[in-house]
Design a protein around this motif. Sequence first.
Motif, short mmCIF file in Angstrom:
data_model
loop_
_atom_site.label_atom_id
_atom_site.label_comp_id
_atom_site.label_asym_id
_atom_site.label_seq_id
_atom_site.Cartn_x
_atom_site.Cartn_y
_atom_site.Cartn_z
N LEU A 187 -18.85 -15.22 -31.88
CA LEU A 187 -19.72 -15.37 -31.10
C LEU A 187 -20.31 -16.79 -31.05
O LEU A 187 -20.84 -17.35 -30.07
N GLY A 188 -20.44 -17.40 -32.24
CA GLY A 188 -20.94 -18.72 -32.49
C GLY A 188 -19.92 -19.71 -31.45
O GLY A 188 -20.34 -20.71 -30.91
N MET A 189 -18.62 -19.40 -31.45
CA MET A 189 -17.63 -20.19 -30.70
C MET A 189 -17.82 -20.07 -29.18
O MET A 189 -18.00 -21.14 -28.59
N TYR A 190 -18.18 -18.87 -28.96
CA TYR A 190 -18.53 -18.47 -27.61
C TYR A 190 -19.79 -19.24 -26.96
O TYR A 190 -20.18 -19.72 -25.80
N LEU A 191 -20.89 -19.09 -27.80
CA LEU A 191 -22.34 -19.18 -27.34
C LEU A 191 -22.98 -20.32 -28.23
O LEU A 191 -24.14 -20.64 -27.74
N GLN A 192 -22.26 -20.88 -28.81
CA GLN A 192 -22.76 -22.13 -29.80
C GLN A 192 -23.85 -21.81 -30.49
O GLN A 192 -24.83 -22.46 -30.96
N GLU A 193 -23.98 -20.23 -31.15
CA GLU A 193 -25.01 -20.00 -31.89
C GLU A 193 -24.55 -18.54 -32.45
O GLU A 193 -23.79 -18.05 -31.66
N ALA A 194 -24.77 -18.33 -33.67
CA ALA A 194 -24.42 -17.03 -34.12
C ALA A 194 -25.72 -16.15 -34.50
O ALA A 194 -26.22 -16.29 -35.31
N PRO A 195 -25.67 -15.16 -33.71
CA PRO A 195 -26.84 -14.22 -33.95
C PRO A 195 -26.69 -13.23 -34.91
O PRO A 195 -25.66 -13.32 -35.51
N MET A 246 -24.21 -14.49 -19.92
CA MET A 246 -24.57 -13.98 -18.97
C MET A 246 -23.41 -13.59 -18.01
O MET A 246 -23.20 -12.46 -17.16
N PHE A 247 -22.23 -14.74 -17.79
CA PHE A 247 -21.45 -14.45 -16.98
C PHE A 247 -20.02 -13.77 -17.76
O PHE A 247 -19.11 -13.34 -16.94
N LYS A 249 -20.16 -11.46 -20.70
CA LYS A 249 -20.53 -10.87 -21.79
C LYS A 249 -19.23 -9.68 -21.97
O LYS A 249 -19.08 -9.29 -23.08
N GLN A 250 -18.68 -8.93 -20.77
CA GLN A 250 -18.04 -8.13 -20.75
C GLN A 250 -16.55 -8.56 -21.59
O GLN A 250 -15.98 -7.88 -22.38
N GLN A 251 -16.12 -9.77 -21.10
CA GLN A 251 -14.99 -10.30 -21.66
C GLN A 251 -14.93 -10.64 -23.06
O GLN A 251 -14.07 -10.29 -23.99
N ILE A 252 -16.09 -11.13 -23.58
CA ILE A 252 -16.51 -11.36 -24.97
C ILE A 252 -16.54 -10.03 -25.78
O ILE A 252 -15.81 -10.21 -26.91
N ALA A 253 -17.30 -9.01 -25.17
CA ALA A 253 -17.24 -7.89 -26.03
C ALA A 253 -15.79 -7.15 -25.98
O ALA A 253 -15.43 -6.63 -27.41
#
Length: 316
Positions: A187-195, A246-247, A249-253
Amino acid sequence: MSDQEQADAADDAEEAESEEATEEETGGLQDGDFVRIAYTIRTVDDGQVIDTTDEETAEEAEIDTEEYEFEPRIIAIGAGHVFPSVEEALIGQSVGDTGTIEIPAAEAFGEFDEEEVKTVKADKIPEDDRYPGAQVQIDGEQGRLETIIGGRARVDFNHPLAGEDLEYEYEILEEVDDREEQAAGMLGMYLQEAPEVRIETVTEEEEVTVESDDEDGEPETETQEVENEVLYIEATPQMTMNQQWMFSKQQIAQDLMQRLDLDKVIVEEVIDGGGMGGLGGMMGGMGGGAGGADIEEALEEADVDADELVEELDEE
């Protein structure tokens, strides 16, 4: 031991030796492994730092260290988190290994394309951005303003690093086996933050199709209890507004479920703060809070006596 048993034992031993030999040949990191890696990426021509996990290197390069967190990243080999040449170099490597890989421009941000430098009408650019070097958006495309003369502007729509060969310097710090760490890293790689994340085994009821005992009967469905591996993601306000999320999230999941062997991804939105004070304005309409005076006025407009209404409610 019978001849057949001896033959089977020999086959098993040969298969085990073959597997062991294969492991020795393909030792080290493999496709699908997760590693924590430190890196710095520079342009080959002038050594400009364009990305790094090291804060000191960022400070020397005069990169804003307050806006970003500089720390080693978790990547999944084979997931496209780094350039293909880097992924190839990591295969077979071990923890503690270092290296420097040169990334050709075509693999990095593409070759420079003269046709992507275009002349447009100046009135498409906001007045505050009408200066050389300004980052502008025209007809949905991001570009850099080169010159503006009269009513015409020349804009370069190439990536700022197009045509630049890159140098990728890395160190493999550790292999990451914990799946929650792996999820946070992806998630950090995708979003630049790790929730915040957690993985739980959840027992759920699902409808499954079962064959009918009657040969001519149609398949039936029944409810069974199944155990699902579920990844819970605590969504921050920054994450919910992140354009990549936002655009995509389906692919990331889907990527998370595939690489971490999960059955489901659940995103939890956490809203901090207490009280119901904010609802007053909504309930009271444009006039403010839904106080006692507002309620009485509403009852009067509806031709209802408040005392009579209370008595009726008490009788019920």
